[in-house]
Design an enzyme around this catalytic site. Sequence first.
Site, PDB file in Angstrom:
ATOM      1  N   SER A 169      36.789  38.361  40.338  1.00  0.00           N
ATOM      2  CA  SER A 169      38.210  38.097  40.081  1.00  0.00           C
ATOM      3  C   SER A 169      38.561  37.633  38.684  1.00  0.00           C
ATOM      4  O   SER A 169      39.733  37.613  38.338  1.00  0.00           O
ATOM      5  CB  SER A 169      38.743  37.078  41.079  1.00  0.00           C
ATOM      6  OG  SER A 169      39.084  37.737  42.257  1.00  0.00           O
ATOM      7  N   LYS A 199      45.423  29.622  36.885  1.00  0.00           N
ATOM      8  CA  LYS A 199      45.569  30.394  38.131  1.00  0.00           C
ATOM      9  C   LYS A 199      45.992  29.457  39.259  1.00  0.00           C
ATOM     10  O   LYS A 199      45.448  28.345  39.377  1.00  0.00           O
ATOM     11  CB  LYS A 199      44.230  31.054  38.462  1.00  0.00           C
ATOM     12  CG  LYS A 199      44.254  31.924  39.714  1.00  0.00           C
ATOM     13  CD  LYS A 199      42.871  32.529  39.964  1.00  0.00           C
ATOM     14  CE  LYS A 199      42.851  33.462  41.151  1.00  0.00           C
ATOM     15  NZ  LYS A 199      41.518  34.032  41.402  1.00  0.00           N
ATOM     16  N   SER A 210      41.399  38.994  41.616  1.00  0.00           N
ATOM     17  CA  SER A 210      42.604  38.308  42.010  1.00  0.00           C
ATOM     18  C   SER A 210      43.265  37.518  40.883  1.00  0.00           C
ATOM     19  O   SER A 210      44.435  37.179  40.986  1.00  0.00           O
ATOM     20  CB  SER A 210      42.286  37.351  43.161  1.00  0.00           C
ATOM     21  OG  SER A 210      41.356  36.361  42.748  1.00  0.00           O
TER      22      SER A 210
HETATM   23  N1  GLN Z   1      38.097  41.627  44.755  1.00  0.00           N
HETATM   24  C1  GLN Z   1      37.221  40.687  45.352  1.00  0.00           C
HETATM   25  C2  GLN Z   1      37.756  40.277  46.696  1.00  0.00           C
HETATM   26  O1  GLN Z   1      38.781  40.760  47.038  1.00  0.00           O
HETATM   27  C3  GLN Z   1      37.005  39.515  44.466  1.00  0.00           C
HETATM   28  C4  GLN Z   1      37.868  38.348  44.733  1.00  0.00           C
HETATM   29  C5  GLN Z   1      37.542  37.155  43.903  1.00  0.00           C
HETATM   30  O2  GLN Z   1      36.627  37.179  43.079  1.00  0.00           O
HETATM   31  N2  GLN Z   1      38.247  36.079  44.172  1.00  0.00           N
HETATM   32  O3  GLN Z   1      37.183  39.507  47.399  1.00  0.00           O
END
Ligand code: GLN
Length: 475
Positions: free
Chosen positions: A176, A77, A152
């Site tokens: 994420s 990532k 994400s």
């Molecule tokens: N969807 C969550 C957010 O937008 C999780 C993001 C993450 O785990 N980096 O913060």
Amino acid sequence: METFINIAHTQADLKQEKYTCVDLVQHYMKQIKERASLNAFLEVYEAAALVRAQTLDEKLARGESLGKLFGVVIGIKDVICVKEHRVSAASKILGDFESLFSATAVERLLAEDAIVIGRLNCDEFAMGSTNENSAFGPTRNAYDEQKVPGGSSGASAVAVQAGLCMAALGSDTGGSVRQPASFCDVIGVKPTYGRISRHGLIAYASSFDQIGPLTKSIADAALLLEVMAGKDDFDSTALQEEVPAYSQQLHFGRKAKIAYVKEVMEHPGLDAEIRANTMQFLEDLQEQGHELTAVTFPYLSYLVPTYYILTTAEASSNLARYDGVQYGYRDEEAQDMEMTYRASRTAGFGAEVKRRIMLGTFVLSAGYYDAYYSKAQKARRLILEATSAILDAYDFIVTPTTPTTAFDLGDSKYQDPIAMYLADIYTVQANLVGMPAVSLPLFQHSNGMPYGLQLMANRYEEASLLAFAQHLMEK
Ligand code: GLN
């Protein structure tokens, strides 16, 4: 080349000279090109990956001892640094910044003979649940290209789902790794907070962030975790404890005590079919002799607000460093320092990142600190106590990973950020309390899309979490 099954299988083939590491890398580079419409890779390290594969082939030919991840082709990532390669956090603000060092997690993968094939798209600074917040266009779900892969770490899930690499790294601040795993039918593991060093992980919310693997099998996730985990001089929050050999402990030889939360299963936002199938799955487990108990958790509706207050506060502080001076993109027209900051940040950050910086700055500001930030810290404490009480009495808390299957790309319902944030309801708890959790690709919805089952365990309990996960995957 046949379809990838698991790491052990590929390594056996490599040792029997059925194909070479170079063949493997070429195979994945071809797959990446063929599936370019998925927009999963932001960059493929074509030359570097081939050189690395060649070196590994020579090592095998010389009969040297091989690392645990020999020949494993991994996508990273784009929030995790790889030395002498660009890292962008899917943002324009980092410009063409190149990392001077590799993240500890990456160093450890390489020390065990893995091959990093490239960097994967994601939501900008890991903020989002759809991958649509990337400055480089959304990644698409390989099941249905009109659907999002989640976020994400959406592209990390897609890369594994679509066979563009053998395994991928994501980061999980509020789901994420697990949410895209659920949307894309792969395994996603968020370890205990501190299990894997955050050195070289671009920070979003430092007291929540964890690197985690996305894989096709539990055995592969266990192996990656055991390689990456462990203390690190570069991260004082990394756990000092010895790391168990997770991949050698995947037999779950007893009956589990499973809790499910009544409020979770009764939540109005939970898709009816996901509810019914998850309940059926749990009842089947009970029939096989596992203990199943419905528990109450009074703070379900506080999870998302607490998460978004604390993570935006931490993000506003972490992202202050992108000022147009130290890294990457700088507005060239600006005449003075103030304008340099303002113009560079205005042009460099996307809308969601700006929204979160503003929210975070607001909740930390003098007049509102007590009302929001410090109250959210207290809520986090209560959530921890209530969750610990459940996990002191039961082995696992089981929930659906997500209340729905993957959304449509551009779905107008989720143009409202609050609606989008509420979809994180089942995943943020593990990050608020620092506990490990996995998403298992166990279900398919009648709408054709996959969805996962989430297991959460007490801190440091990855060994039993992964063993039970393995048991469920075999079921
Ligand atoms: N969807 C969550 C957010 O937008 C999780 C993001 C993450 O785990 N980096 O913060």
